[in-house]
Design an enzyme around this catalytic site. Structure first.
Site, PDB file in Angstrom:
ATOM      1  CB  VAL A   1      12.778  -1.087  -7.676  1.00 46.84           C
ATOM      2  CG1 VAL A   1      11.309  -0.534  -7.491  1.00 46.84           C
ATOM      3  CG2 VAL A   1      13.465   0.079  -8.576  1.00 46.84           C
TER       4      VAL A   1
ATOM      5  CB  THR B   1       7.162  -3.948   7.158  1.00 49.16           C
ATOM      6  OG1 THR B   1       8.579  -3.428   7.234  1.00 49.16           O
ATOM      7  CG2 THR B   1       6.857  -4.692   8.446  1.00 49.16           C
ATOM      8  N   GLY B   2       9.043  -5.981   5.603  1.00 48.88           N
ATOM      9  CA  GLY B   2       9.989  -6.927   5.358  1.00 48.88           C
ATOM     10  C   GLY B   2      10.771  -6.914   4.332  1.00 48.88           C
ATOM     11  CG  LEU B   3      14.140  -9.220   1.415  1.00 45.84           C
ATOM     12  CD1 LEU B   3      15.107  -8.413   1.719  1.00 45.84           C
ATOM     13  CD2 LEU B   3      14.589 -10.595   1.464  1.00 45.84           C
ATOM     14  N   GLY B   4      11.728  -6.692   0.563  1.00 45.68           N
ATOM     15  CA  GLY B   4      10.829  -6.284  -0.459  1.00 45.68           C
ATOM     16  C   GLY B   4      10.662  -7.456  -1.626  1.00 45.68           C
TER      17      GLY B   4
ATOM     18  CB  THR C   1       9.572  -0.166   5.609  1.00 43.55           C
ATOM     19  OG1 THR C   1      10.731  -0.474   4.957  1.00 43.55           O
ATOM     20  CG2 THR C   1       8.527   0.139   4.692  1.00 43.55           C
TER      21      THR C   1
HETATM   22  N1  ASP Z   1      10.320  -3.480   2.552  1.00 42.73           N
HETATM   23  C1  ASP Z   1      11.330  -2.800   2.427  1.00 42.73           C
HETATM   24  C2  ASP Z   1      12.298  -3.112   0.918  1.00 42.73           C
HETATM   25  O1  ASP Z   1      12.715  -4.090   0.948  1.00 42.73           O
HETATM   26  C3  ASP Z   1      12.190  -2.953   3.635  1.00 42.73           C
HETATM   27  C4  ASP Z   1      11.584  -3.161   4.918  1.00 42.73           C
HETATM   28  O2  ASP Z   1      10.303  -3.243   5.079  1.00 42.73           O
HETATM   29  O3  ASP Z   1      12.267  -2.894   6.062  1.00 42.73           O
HETATM   30  O4  ASP Z   1      12.376  -2.064   0.546  1.00 42.73           O
END
Ligand code: ASP
Length: 293
Positions: A181, A203-206, A152
């Site tokens: 979402v 960034t990472g798990l939303g 992301t």
């Molecule tokens: N933050 C993003 C989401 O979960 C994924 C990511 O950052 O890789 O939509």
């Protein structure tokens, strides 16, 4: 690394040719949305049924106006659509098909978002899910597979008037449920900017970024006197115990001081300030071991 460098250079050029911080973060994110290696725009990750549904968000720290789009499929550059929501509507978020219709009305360029690489990743993920009987149950499959792939994109900028801006864009997590979402479309989670405090993006798990409103958390820490670096580290420390997932954050205060921290292994990032001849690229930020809660 090449992609983050090009992104910073284009954002910097926007600032030096009279653009605002909002112009700069939009430009920087467009550059990455157009680069298939990132999980955004043309390189977006695929959802459970092999389709792209993209989220993007932008915020202007000078007036706290913000625009986000969720689960859009049409525009080549969802960040441009988010900016149009911010500047041409009274709303903060538009989602789904009506947001795509708005993109068409605003004459945004469309694109084919399904790259070969993402299709391969999706097929592999689907195969693993189906092959393993333990993972057949959809909820289990999603827990296993709906993981961030850490590509992301996000950008922060402060311009010569001291105005801060933040922007972020994503295809979301691989194998997410259609309609999901993520944090990128939620102001305060995926990004935040306020001239009085600072700007941040993660960034990472939303789902984790949303539960902790991570970007707003970082800005609040800066408001209470922490440096941008300490504020980013504090956010990563928050992610302890069972909530642990690999995440990363970048931050900037109103004087242009930069912070970056991560719990994940990888997070290439780059920056450029007025007295630097070119962007400096970093393969990772300071790694923080989250404390157990
Ligand atoms: N933050 C993003 C989401 O979960 C994924 C990511 O950052 O890789 O939509």
């Amino acid at each position: 690394m090449k992609g983050v460098r090009a992104s910073v250079e284009s954002g910097y050029e926007t600032l030096t040719t009279g653009g605002s911080s909002v112009d700069a973060v939009e430009r920087a994110v467009v550059e990455m949305e157009d680069t298939p290696v990132f999980n955004a725009g043309v390189g977006s990750a695929l959802n459970l049924v092999g389709e792209t549904e993209m989220d993007a968000g932008i915020m202007d720290g000078s007036n706290l106006r913000a625009g986000t789009v969720a689960i859009v499929t049409y525009p080549k550059n969802p960040i441009r659509l988010a900016r149009l929501v911010m500047e041409k509507t009274q709303h903060v978020t538009l989602a789904g098909r009506p947001a795509d219709t708005f993109a068409r009305i605003m004459r945004l360029e469309p694109a084919e978002h399904r790259t070969r690489m993402r299709t391969r990743m999706w097929r592999q993920a689907l195969k693993e899910t189906m092959e393993n009987p333990l993972k057949r149950k959809i909820s289990t499959a999603l827990r296993q597979r709906s993981s961030p792939i850490h590509e992301t994109v996000g950008a922060l900028a402060v311009d010569s008037s001291g105005n801060l801006a933040a922007a972020t864009s994503t295809g979301g997590s691989l194998m997410k449920l259609p309609g999901r979402v993520g944090d990128t479309a939620i102001i305060g989670a995926g990004c935040y900017a306020n001239n009085r405090t600072g700007a941040a993006t993660v960034t990472g798990l939303g789902e984790t970024a949303m539960r902790f409103l991570l970007s707003k958390f970082i800005c609040d820490r800066m408001a209470s006197g922490r440096s941008s670096q300490r504020a980013a580290e504090a956010a990563m420390r928050l992610l302890g115990g069972s909530e642990f997932v690999p995440m990363g954050a970048i931050s900037i205060d109103r004087h242009g001081r930069i912070g970056a921290a991560q719990t994940s292994k990888f997070m290439p990032w780059a920056f450029r300030t007025r007295n630097m001849p070119q962007a400096k690229c970093m393969p990772k930020a300071k790694i923080i071991r989250p404390s157990a809660r």
